[in-house]
Design a protein around this motif. Structure first.
Motif, PDB file in Angstrom:
ATOM      1  N   VAL A 236      15.231   3.959  -2.676  1.00 53.63           N
ATOM      2  CA  VAL A 236      15.968   3.284  -1.617  1.00 53.63           C
ATOM      3  C   VAL A 236      15.728   3.983  -0.288  1.00 53.63           C
ATOM      4  O   VAL A 236      15.404   5.171  -0.244  1.00 53.63           O
ATOM      5  CB  VAL A 236      17.490   3.225  -1.907  1.00 53.63           C
ATOM      6  N   LYS A 237      15.916   3.240   0.779  1.00 50.02           N
ATOM      7  CA  LYS A 237      15.823   3.773   2.132  1.00 50.02           C
ATOM      8  C   LYS A 237      17.158   4.436   2.466  1.00 50.02           C
ATOM      9  O   LYS A 237      18.207   3.984   2.025  1.00 50.02           O
ATOM     10  CB  LYS A 237      15.541   2.619   3.087  1.00 50.02           C
ATOM     11  N   CYS A 238      17.102   5.500   3.267  1.00 47.12           N
ATOM     12  CA  CYS A 238      18.323   6.247   3.558  1.00 47.12           C
ATOM     13  C   CYS A 238      18.180   6.970   4.886  1.00 47.12           C
ATOM     14  O   CYS A 238      17.084   7.426   5.231  1.00 47.12           O
ATOM     15  CB  CYS A 238      18.538   7.258   2.427  1.00 47.12           C
ATOM     16  N   GLU A 239      19.276   7.081   5.620  1.00 51.75           N
ATOM     17  CA  GLU A 239      19.265   7.879   6.846  1.00 51.75           C
ATOM     18  C   GLU A 239      18.991   9.333   6.488  1.00 51.75           C
ATOM     19  O   GLU A 239      19.463   9.835   5.462  1.00 51.75           O
ATOM     20  CB  GLU A 239      20.595   7.748   7.575  1.00 51.75           C
ATOM     21  N   SER A 240      18.250  10.025   7.337  1.00 46.81           N
ATOM     22  CA  SER A 240      17.790  11.387   7.045  1.00 46.81           C
ATOM     23  C   SER A 240      18.907  12.355   6.683  1.00 46.81           C
ATOM     24  O   SER A 240      18.806  13.087   5.700  1.00 46.81           O
ATOM     25  CB  SER A 240      17.000  11.937   8.235  1.00 46.81           C
ATOM     26  N   ALA A 241      19.970  12.390   7.484  1.00 49.29           N
ATOM     27  CA  ALA A 241      21.059  13.342   7.236  1.00 49.29           C
ATOM     28  C   ALA A 241      21.724  13.070   5.894  1.00 49.29           C
ATOM     29  O   ALA A 241      22.044  14.005   5.144  1.00 49.29           O
ATOM     30  CB  ALA A 241      22.083  13.289   8.354  1.00 49.29           C
ATOM     31  N   LEU A 242      21.933  11.808   5.564  1.00 52.96           N
ATOM     32  CA  LEU A 242      22.542  11.459   4.282  1.00 52.96           C
ATOM     33  C   LEU A 242      21.605  11.813   3.128  1.00 52.96           C
ATOM     34  O   LEU A 242      22.049  12.300   2.089  1.00 52.96           O
ATOM     35  CB  LEU A 242      22.912   9.972   4.247  1.00 52.96           C
ATOM     36  N   ALA A 243      20.328  11.579   3.319  1.00 55.36           N
ATOM     37  CA  ALA A 243      19.352  11.909   2.266  1.00 55.36           C
ATOM     38  C   ALA A 243      19.428  13.398   1.925  1.00 55.36           C
ATOM     39  O   ALA A 243      19.463  13.763   0.741  1.00 55.36           O
ATOM     40  CB  ALA A 243      17.946  11.527   2.706  1.00 55.36           C
ATOM     41  N   LEU A 244      19.471  14.244   2.931  1.00 55.83           N
ATOM     42  CA  LEU A 244      19.549  15.693   2.687  1.00 55.83           C
ATOM     43  C   LEU A 244      20.808  16.051   1.909  1.00 55.83           C
ATOM     44  O   LEU A 244      20.775  16.878   0.994  1.00 55.83           O
ATOM     45  CB  LEU A 244      19.481  16.454   4.008  1.00 55.83           C
ATOM     46  N   HIS A 245      21.914  15.419   2.243  1.00 55.88           N
ATOM     47  CA  HIS A 245      23.171  15.642   1.520  1.00 55.88           C
ATOM     48  C   HIS A 245      23.039  15.207   0.056  1.00 55.88           C
ATOM     49  O   HIS A 245      23.478  15.924  -0.854  1.00 55.88           O
ATOM     50  CB  HIS A 245      24.301  14.882   2.213  1.00 55.88           C
ATOM     51  N   LEU A 246      22.440  14.039  -0.177  1.00 57.09           N
ATOM     52  CA  LEU A 246      22.304  13.530  -1.541  1.00 57.09           C
ATOM     53  C   LEU A 246      21.369  14.396  -2.379  1.00 57.09           C
ATOM     54  O   LEU A 246      21.610  14.594  -3.569  1.00 57.09           O
ATOM     55  CB  LEU A 246      21.826  12.073  -1.514  1.00 57.09           C
ATOM     56  N   TYR A 247      20.309  14.941  -1.758  1.00 57.54           N
ATOM     57  CA  TYR A 247      19.416  15.851  -2.485  1.00 57.54           C
ATOM     58  C   TYR A 247      20.186  17.066  -2.998  1.00 57.54           C
ATOM     59  O   TYR A 247      19.961  17.544  -4.105  1.00 57.54           O
ATOM     60  CB  TYR A 247      18.271  16.358  -1.597  1.00 57.54           C
ATOM     61  N   GLU A 248      21.085  17.572  -2.162  1.00 57.60           N
ATOM     62  CA  GLU A 248      21.872  18.746  -2.543  1.00 57.60           C
ATOM     63  C   GLU A 248      22.928  18.421  -3.595  1.00 57.60           C
ATOM     64  O   GLU A 248      23.214  19.234  -4.463  1.00 57.60           O
ATOM     65  CB  GLU A 248      22.563  19.336  -1.314  1.00 57.60           C
ATOM     66  N   GLN A 249      23.493  17.241  -3.507  1.00 57.06           N
ATOM     67  CA  GLN A 249      24.607  16.879  -4.384  1.00 57.06           C
ATOM     68  C   GLN A 249      24.165  16.477  -5.791  1.00 57.06           C
ATOM     69  O   GLN A 249      24.871  16.759  -6.753  1.00 57.06           O
ATOM     70  CB  GLN A 249      25.401  15.735  -3.745  1.00 57.06           C
ATOM     71  N   TYR A 250      23.021  15.801  -5.908  1.00 57.09           N
ATOM     72  CA  TYR A 250      22.585  15.271  -7.204  1.00 57.09           C
ATOM     73  C   TYR A 250      21.154  15.697  -7.522  1.00 57.09           C
ATOM     74  O   TYR A 250      20.220  15.303  -6.827  1.00 57.09           O
ATOM     75  CB  TYR A 250      22.641  13.742  -7.201  1.00 57.09           C
ATOM     76  N   PRO A 251      20.951  16.454  -8.599  1.00 56.79           N
ATOM     77  CA  PRO A 251      19.587  16.833  -8.991  1.00 56.79           C
ATOM     78  C   PRO A 251      18.691  15.632  -9.304  1.00 56.79           C
ATOM     79  O   PRO A 251      17.469  15.734  -9.180  1.00 56.79           O
ATOM     80  CB  PRO A 251      19.803  17.689 -10.246  1.00 56.79           C
ATOM     81  N   ALA A 252      19.283  14.501  -9.676  1.00 61.38           N
ATOM     82  CA  ALA A 252      18.496  13.306 -10.002  1.00 61.38           C
ATOM     83  C   ALA A 252      17.984  12.582  -8.758  1.00 61.38           C
ATOM     84  O   ALA A 252      17.188  11.652  -8.866  1.00 61.38           O
ATOM     85  CB  ALA A 252      19.324  12.339 -10.853  1.00 61.38           C
ATOM     86  N   VAL A 253      18.422  13.004  -7.570  1.00 66.45           N
ATOM     87  CA  VAL A 253      17.979  12.387  -6.314  1.00 66.45           C
ATOM     88  C   VAL A 253      16.919  13.288  -5.690  1.00 66.45           C
ATOM     89  O   VAL A 253      17.169  14.462  -5.428  1.00 66.45           O
ATOM     90  CB  VAL A 253      19.158  12.190  -5.334  1.00 66.45           C
ATOM     91  N   ARG A 254      15.741  12.722  -5.474  1.00 66.13           N
ATOM     92  CA  ARG A 254      14.608  13.465  -4.953  1.00 66.13           C
ATOM     93  C   ARG A 254      13.971  12.702  -3.799  1.00 66.13           C
ATOM     94  O   ARG A 254      14.111  11.487  -3.718  1.00 66.13           O
ATOM     95  CB  ARG A 254      13.548  13.652  -6.053  1.00 66.13           C
ATOM     96  N   PRO A 255      13.225  13.401  -2.949  1.00 65.89           N
ATOM     97  CA  PRO A 255      12.497  12.685  -1.900  1.00 65.89           C
ATOM     98  C   PRO A 255      11.575  11.635  -2.537  1.00 65.89           C
ATOM     99  O   PRO A 255      10.936  11.894  -3.556  1.00 65.89           O
ATOM    100  CB  PRO A 255      11.678  13.781  -1.211  1.00 65.89           C
ATOM    101  N   GLY A 256      11.539  10.473  -1.937  1.00 64.81           N
ATOM    102  CA  GLY A 256      10.713   9.396  -2.463  1.00 64.81           C
ATOM    103  C   GLY A 256       9.304   9.448  -1.916  1.00 64.81           C
ATOM    104  O   GLY A 256       8.995  10.174  -0.975  1.00 64.81           O
ATOM    105  N   TYR A 257       8.471   8.656  -2.532  1.00 58.73           N
ATOM    106  CA  TYR A 257       7.087   8.544  -2.096  1.00 58.73           C
ATOM    107  C   TYR A 257       7.037   7.626  -0.880  1.00 58.73           C
ATOM    108  O   TYR A 257       7.678   6.587  -0.846  1.00 58.73           O
ATOM    109  CB  TYR A 257       6.245   7.944  -3.223  1.00 58.73           C
ATOM    110  N   GLY A 258       6.293   8.016   0.124  1.00 59.04           N
ATOM    111  CA  GLY A 258       6.139   7.148   1.278  1.00 59.04           C
ATOM    112  C   GLY A 258       6.622   7.800   2.552  1.00 59.04           C
ATOM    113  O   GLY A 258       6.742   9.017   2.645  1.00 59.04           O
ATOM    114  N   TYR A 259       6.938   6.986   3.518  1.00 60.77           N
ATOM    115  CA  TYR A 259       7.285   7.443   4.861  1.00 60.77           C
ATOM    116  C   TYR A 259       8.562   8.270   4.862  1.00 60.77           C
ATOM    117  O   TYR A 259       9.596   7.839   4.381  1.00 60.77           O
ATOM    118  CB  TYR A 259       7.445   6.244   5.785  1.00 60.77           C
TER     119      TYR A 259
END
Length: 142
Positions: A53-76
């Motif tokens: 899914v697409k996500c705002e940068s600041a929220l993405a960083l928070h989600l990476y820290e909160q959930y091990p199952a959330v990782r940077p996606g492939y692409g832009y």
């Protein structure tokens, strides 16, 4: 959420279409002709299915820290938006997954031309409103 739940949730958002441009078992979900979510079936039984899914940068960083199952996606991965990939292994709560899908839809809709954006925002607001009570039902109880 399993892939069927993800698909049902995404398709319930206003004017969402499902396509398989990259082959079977790789559906993408679009709003206004723009991709906001993709599903990828697991390569084998030992790996989970994946949602991107697409996500705002600041929220993405928070989600990476909160959930091990959330990782940077492939692409832009730009300064404003990230794509993130969620392994659907059951460790991310369904409510959080639903919020991620809705947020991604919102990110894409916000980038559409004004008339399309305003129409989709209006449809989403209407969808979020509880149904009006009819007069035959009488007053609502406290």
């Amino acid at each position: 959420m399993n892939p069927d739940d993800v698909a049902a949730y995404a398709l319930d958002l206003p004017e969402v279409s499902e396509e398989e441009p990259w082959g079977p078992h790789r559906p993408v979900y679009k709003a206004g002709g723009k991709i906001f979510a993709t599903l990828a079936a697991a390569a084998n039984a030992s790996q989970p299915d994946r949602l991107s899914v697409k996500c705002e940068s600041a929220l993405a960083l928070h989600l990476y820290e909160q959930y091990p199952a959330v990782r940077p996606g492939y692409g832009y991965q730009g300064p404003r938006w990230h794509w993130l990939t969620v392994h659907l292994d059951g460790t991310v709560p369904d409510e959080e997954l639903a919020e991620m899908i809705s947020h991604s839809w919102q990110c894409v809709v916000d980038g559409l031309p004004r008339t399309a954006r305003d129409r989709l925002h209006s449809l989403r607001r209407d969808q979020d409103q509880p149904p009006a009570q009819s007069r035959a039902d009488g007053p609502a109880s406290p």
